[in-house]
Design an enzyme around this catalytic site. Structure first.
Site, PDB file in Angstrom:
ATOM      1  N   HIS A 192      18.024 -36.521  -9.319  1.00 51.09           N
ATOM      2  CA  HIS A 192      17.314 -36.942  -8.108  1.00 51.09           C
ATOM      3  C   HIS A 192      15.830 -36.608  -8.172  1.00 51.09           C
ATOM      4  O   HIS A 192      15.165 -36.571  -7.146  1.00 51.09           O
ATOM      5  CB  HIS A 192      17.977 -36.321  -6.877  1.00 51.09           C
ATOM      6  CG  HIS A 192      19.410 -36.715  -6.755  1.00 51.09           C
ATOM      7  ND1 HIS A 192      19.798 -37.957  -6.315  1.00 51.09           N
ATOM      8  CD2 HIS A 192      20.545 -36.055  -7.098  1.00 51.09           C
ATOM      9  CE1 HIS A 192      21.128 -38.030  -6.356  1.00 51.09           C
ATOM     10  NE2 HIS A 192      21.604 -36.883  -6.844  1.00 51.09           N
TER      11      HIS A 192
ATOM     12  N   LYS B  47       6.520  -3.671  -4.759  1.00 46.97           N
ATOM     13  CA  LYS B  47       7.952  -3.373  -4.749  1.00 46.97           C
ATOM     14  C   LYS B  47       8.516  -3.479  -3.344  1.00 46.97           C
ATOM     15  O   LYS B  47       9.607  -3.981  -3.134  1.00 46.97           O
ATOM     16  CB  LYS B  47       8.175  -1.957  -5.300  1.00 46.97           C
ATOM     17  CG  LYS B  47       9.627  -1.520  -5.328  1.00 46.97           C
ATOM     18  CD  LYS B  47      10.417  -2.330  -6.328  1.00 46.97           C
ATOM     19  CE  LYS B  47      11.880  -1.971  -6.382  1.00 46.97           C
ATOM     20  NZ  LYS B  47      12.659  -3.023  -7.071  1.00 46.97           N
TER      21      LYS B  47
ATOM     22  N   GLU C  93       8.447 -13.884 -12.133  1.00 50.04           N
ATOM     23  CA  GLU C  93       7.915 -12.653 -11.584  1.00 50.04           C
ATOM     24  C   GLU C  93       7.245 -11.759 -12.636  1.00 50.04           C
ATOM     25  O   GLU C  93       6.156 -11.252 -12.408  1.00 50.04           O
ATOM     26  CB  GLU C  93       9.107 -11.918 -10.953  1.00 50.04           C
ATOM     27  CG  GLU C  93       8.807 -10.669 -10.245  1.00 50.04           C
ATOM     28  CD  GLU C  93      10.057 -10.086  -9.565  1.00 50.04           C
ATOM     29  OE1 GLU C  93      11.199 -10.469  -9.901  1.00 50.04           O
ATOM     30  OE2 GLU C  93       9.875  -9.224  -8.706  1.00 50.04           O
TER      31      GLU C  93
ATOM     32  N   CYS D  39       0.822  -1.215   0.000  1.00 53.33           N
ATOM     33  CA  CYS D  39       0.000   0.000   0.000  1.00 53.33           C
ATOM     34  C   CYS D  39       0.857   1.267   0.000  1.00 53.33           C
ATOM     35  O   CYS D  39       1.965   1.273   0.535  1.00 53.33           O
ATOM     36  CB  CYS D  39      -0.871   0.036   1.242  1.00 53.33           C
ATOM     37  SG  CYS D  39      -1.848  -1.436   1.461  1.00 53.33           S
TER      38      CYS D  39
ATOM     39  N   ARG E 247       4.839   0.563  -6.059  1.00 52.38           N
ATOM     40  CA  ARG E 247       4.800  -0.282  -4.874  1.00 52.38           C
ATOM     41  C   ARG E 247       3.850  -1.459  -5.042  1.00 52.38           C
ATOM     42  O   ARG E 247       3.923  -2.426  -4.287  1.00 52.38           O
ATOM     43  CB  ARG E 247       4.367   0.546  -3.649  1.00 52.38           C
ATOM     44  CG  ARG E 247       5.344   1.634  -3.297  1.00 52.38           C
ATOM     45  CD  ARG E 247       4.766   2.556  -2.264  1.00 52.38           C
ATOM     46  NE  ARG E 247       4.591   1.918  -0.976  1.00 52.38           N
ATOM     47  CZ  ARG E 247       5.543   1.771  -0.069  1.00 52.38           C
ATOM     48  NH1 ARG E 247       6.741   2.212  -0.318  1.00 52.38           N
ATOM     49  NH2 ARG E 247       5.301   1.195   1.075  1.00 52.38           N
TER      50      ARG E 247
ATOM     51  N   LYS F 100      13.272 -14.013 -11.682  1.00 54.84           N
ATOM     52  CA  LYS F 100      12.952 -12.853 -12.516  1.00 54.84           C
ATOM     53  C   LYS F 100      11.973 -13.252 -13.617  1.00 54.84           C
ATOM     54  O   LYS F 100      11.035 -12.527 -13.919  1.00 54.84           O
ATOM     55  CB  LYS F 100      14.244 -12.297 -13.127  1.00 54.84           C
ATOM     56  CG  LYS F 100      14.236 -10.835 -13.438  1.00 54.84           C
ATOM     57  CD  LYS F 100      14.036  -9.949 -12.228  1.00 54.84           C
ATOM     58  CE  LYS F 100      14.893 -10.322 -11.079  1.00 54.84           C
ATOM     59  NZ  LYS F 100      14.808  -9.536  -9.907  1.00 54.84           N
TER      60      LYS F 100
ATOM     61  N   TRP G  91      -2.975  -2.636  -1.535  1.00 52.58           N
ATOM     62  CA  TRP G  91      -2.559  -3.967  -1.988  1.00 52.58           C
ATOM     63  C   TRP G  91      -3.271  -4.928  -1.043  1.00 52.58           C
ATOM     64  O   TRP G  91      -2.952  -5.004   0.138  1.00 52.58           O
ATOM     65  CB  TRP G  91      -1.041  -4.092  -1.878  1.00 52.58           C
ATOM     66  CG  TRP G  91      -0.470  -5.316  -2.510  1.00 52.58           C
ATOM     67  CD1 TRP G  91      -0.156  -5.487  -3.835  1.00 52.58           C
ATOM     68  CD2 TRP G  91      -0.107  -6.542  -1.855  1.00 52.58           C
ATOM     69  NE1 TRP G  91       0.368  -6.741  -4.028  1.00 52.58           N
ATOM     70  CE2 TRP G  91       0.411  -7.403  -2.834  1.00 52.58           C
ATOM     71  CE3 TRP G  91      -0.170  -6.985  -0.539  1.00 52.58           C
ATOM     72  CZ2 TRP G  91       0.862  -8.685  -2.545  1.00 52.58           C
ATOM     73  CZ3 TRP G  91       0.278  -8.265  -0.240  1.00 52.58           C
ATOM     74  CH2 TRP G  91       0.782  -9.096  -1.241  1.00 52.58           C
TER      75      TRP G  91
ATOM     76  N   ASN H  32      -1.241   1.649   5.810  1.00 58.06           N
ATOM     77  CA  ASN H  32      -0.333   0.699   5.167  1.00 58.06           C
ATOM     78  C   ASN H  32       0.192  -0.208   6.272  1.00 58.06           C
ATOM     79  O   ASN H  32       0.751   0.290   7.255  1.00 58.06           O
ATOM     80  CB  ASN H  32       0.813   1.465   4.496  1.00 58.06           C
ATOM     81  CG  ASN H  32       1.916   0.550   4.003  1.00 58.06           C
ATOM     82  OD1 ASN H  32       1.707  -0.656   3.858  1.00 58.06           O
ATOM     83  ND2 ASN H  32       3.087   1.105   3.756  1.00 58.06           N
ATOM     84  N   GLY H  33      -0.011  -1.515   6.139  1.00 59.92           N
ATOM     85  CA  GLY H  33       0.452  -2.448   7.170  1.00 59.92           C
ATOM     86  C   GLY H  33      -0.629  -3.463   7.484  1.00 59.92           C
ATOM     87  O   GLY H  33      -1.592  -3.615   6.718  1.00 59.92           O
TER      88      GLY H  33
ATOM     89  N   GLU I  29      18.216 -16.702  -9.373  1.00 60.04           N
ATOM     90  CA  GLU I  29      17.821 -15.327  -9.676  1.00 60.04           C
ATOM     91  C   GLU I  29      17.198 -15.240 -11.086  1.00 60.04           C
ATOM     92  O   GLU I  29      16.186 -14.563 -11.281  1.00 60.04           O
ATOM     93  CB  GLU I  29      19.035 -14.391  -9.539  1.00 60.04           C
ATOM     94  CG  GLU I  29      18.828 -12.972  -9.997  1.00 60.04           C
ATOM     95  CD  GLU I  29      17.655 -12.234  -9.344  1.00 60.04           C
ATOM     96  OE1 GLU I  29      17.097 -12.728  -8.358  1.00 60.04           O
ATOM     97  OE2 GLU I  29      17.293 -11.175  -9.867  1.00 60.04           O
TER      98      GLU I  29
END
Ligand code: AGP
Length: 608
Positions: free
Chosen positions: A504, A603, A488, A2, A27, A485, A75, A101-102, A481
């Protein structure tokens, strides 16, 4: 996560709020809203969807007149992203409006109590309890009601609060969610992050945990949770507004990838004095560094992947044991940390909730915490024992690229500094590593200049079902990584495996045409990974190999090859990641995705 903004002053609030929310879009959010006091009452307009919908609803803010207001991008955590769940939220008489926000962890208990007292809830959010609880405690003194709420709620919050019977005042509060405040001749501002208010002021105040700020048109007053006035120093922001604009690139992600040579150079230059690495911020004596038995590295996502790379590097170069953890695991596993041990936390935003908590847990156990952080003045930077900044500049795209590159550099510097002091590398090797370090910006530039080749390759895989990344040692950390990416921003399924693990289990997933991206930058592991390539190829895989220049033999085994310029064995991630990030970018663009704001992601992950 948020984003909140607030304004009180001489100008119309709504356009300022919308502009601020626009700067916080990166964000991540799924609904937006604002509350503005019009001289008589507070009006709220909110809607599910993008900010554009809110701009259309309010005719760019014109239908919500007034000079004080709060705005929010939500969010969703508690309840679907609907109009009703969007912020701001009102108390029952619509005289108090709140943006948050939280996460309020004990909201159920508070809600039950308020319902028993006759309060009716309109939304499914945890935030609405804050509006009603403030109302419950409010007896005409906003500050008193707010501090009572702070004593009662558990969890994290940054709040903006408007009271219609105190129209000349706006309140903001913070605990474990970021909040900055600023002032200019035309009014005062609050925001979740600096870019939202940077065009109005360069001197900002970072609000600390359990602090309240009272904003009037012409002044800011800060209080602690006991309602006592407290002094606060401002921080001057010296980066430019352009730094948070696209600068001619189609996406922030592409712009930020092109900023990597600069981010890398600035990060090492800040720590070099002639031909020596200087890490004054470390606050560890040479003797303490020699005596270290173990380091813990803790981070999330891409920052965690930089940490995994550092484990391979520091253990080999400095002969020092390194444990790497995801912060979300570390904080709940009661890790064994001896007093005086070094914990390195890594975070671009400096606000990631799990990393921040891991830092606090480590300090409670007596560890010394070094934070590698990109955002100056962020919570992690402020709470760590010492901070080593990465100098990547603001990173706006949700997908982290230049921050990762800068984090790697900070970690190389630590590895070299420790190795030198511990005597595990000699002067000649140290100087060679420094020479290689200084070549990286140009080498990254070269890889970026070949981006069209990656684009052509990526376009073939827009419809892929699944893509695998394999490698050994540092190449495994690189694969993790590369795979993150890709998932995402392209929404393609992908996995990273240590190449030796394929047999395996995962090799059963390989079928005709499956794309396998194999990294072979570690010379001592080269032949081993070639064998793994042969194994997946014989099961039908199409293999892209990523290896060092000077290995034309790979073309006999792999279907497609990307060469990276020569560097030493430790710095290969800095180069090999460039084609992998470009690949993810082009798949995302090719699929028409929102590259900079991928679905469901934020973000800055300020809730756990
Ligand atoms: C990176 O592309 C991701 N968006 C994400 O994994 C990120 O690295 C993670 O959330 C940690 O963020 P931080 O560096 O701000 O702590």
């Amino acid at each position: 996560m948020c984003g909140i903004v607030g304004y009180i002053g001489k100008r119309q609030a709504a356009p300022i709020l919308l502009d601020g929310l626009d700067k916080l879009e990166y964000r991540g959010y799924d609904s937006a809203g604002l509350a503005v006091f019009d001289g008589t009452r507070i009006n709220i307009v909110k809607t599910a969807g993008r900010l554009k919908a809110l701009e259309e609803l309010t005719h760019d803010g014109q239908t919500v007149p007034g000079t004080s207001g709060i705005g929010h991008t939500r969010w969703a955590t508690h309840g679907q992203p609907t109009d009703i769940n969007a912020h701001p939220h009102f108390n029952k008489d619509e005289t108090i409006a709140v943006v948050h926000n939280g996460i309020i962890e004990n909201y159920r208990k508070i809600k039950e109590k308020l319902v028993r007292k006759g309060y009716e809830f309109r939304s499914e959010t945890d935030t609405e309890v804050l509006a009603h609880l403030t109302d419950y405690y409010y007896k005409g003194n906003p500050l008193e009601a707010i501090t009572k709420v702070m004593h009662r709620v558990e969890g994290s919050y940054a709040l903006g609060i408007l009271f219609s019977d105190h129209p000349d005042t706006l309140y903001a509060v913070r605990k474990d969610s970021p909040l900055v405040v600023g002032q200019n001749d035309e009014g005062c501002f609050i925001a979740s992050d600096v870019p939202a208010i940077l065009k109005y002021t360069r001197d900002v105040y970072f609000i600390e945990n359990q602090e309240v700020v009272m904003l009037k048109e012409d002044r800011l007053t800060f209080y602690n949770v006991d309602e006592e006035e407290i002094p606060k120093e401002s921080t001057h922001i010296d980066w430019d507004v352009e730094a948070v604009q696209k600068g001619g690139y189609e996406h922030f992600m592409m712009k930020e990838m092109h900023e990597q040579p600069k981010a890398v150079r600035e990060t090492y230059e800040k720590h070099l004095c002639g031909d020596r690495i200087v890490l004054d911020e470390l606050k560890l004596s040479e003797e303490e560094i020699r005596d270290l038995k173990r380091i813990h590295i803790v981070a999330c996502g891409t920052a965690y992947h930089a940490g995994v790379a550092a484990k391979y590097i520091i253990e080999r170069m400095a002969r020092l044991r390194v444990e790497v953890d995801m912060a979300s695991e570390f904080r709940y596993r009661n890790p064994i940390i001896e007093k005086g041990e070094l914990v390195i936390v890594i975070s671009q935003s400096g606000e990631t909730a799990d990393t921040l908590q891991a830092l606090r847990n480590s300090r409670e156990k007596g560890a010394t915490v070094l934070a590698i952080v990109n955002v100056v003045g962020s919570s992690i930077a402020r709470e760590a024992d010492s901070v080593m900044y990465t100098w990547a500049g603001p990173e706006i795209a949700v997908a982290s690229t230049k921050a990762y590159s800068a984090q790697l550099i900070a970690l190389y510097l630590i590895a070299m500094y420790f190795s030198d002091i511990r005597g595990t590398i000699d002067g000649k090797e140290y100087q060679q590593l420094l020479r290689d370090l200084k070549k990286l910006p140009e080498q990254i530039e070269m890889l970026l200049s070949n981006k069209e080749r990656i684009q052509r390759f990526a376009n073939r895989y827009l419809a892929a079902k699944s893509i695998f990344f394999i490698g050994r040692g540092l190449d495994y950390s690189l694969s993790m990584e590369g795979s993150l990416k890709l998932k995402e921003i392209s929404y393609l399924h992908s996995e990273a495996y240590a190449a030796g693990e394929l047999k395996h289990g995962p090799i059963s997933l390989i079928e005709e045409g499956t794309l396998v991206m194999a990294a072979l930058t570690q010379e001592d592991l080269y032949a081993k990974t070639v064998s793994n390539i042969v194994e997946v190829k014989s099961r039908g895989a199409f293999v892209l190999a990523l290896t060092n220049a000077g290995h034309p033999d790979i073309e006999k085994v792999a279907d497609y090859v990307i060469y990276i310029p020569l560097t030493n064995r430790y710095f290969t991630n800095s180069l090999a990641i460039i084609p992998l990030h470009l690949f993810a970018y082009y798949v995302s663009v090719g699929k028409g995705n929102d590259v900079d704001k991928p679905r469901n992601l934020a973000k800055s992950v300020t809730v756990e």
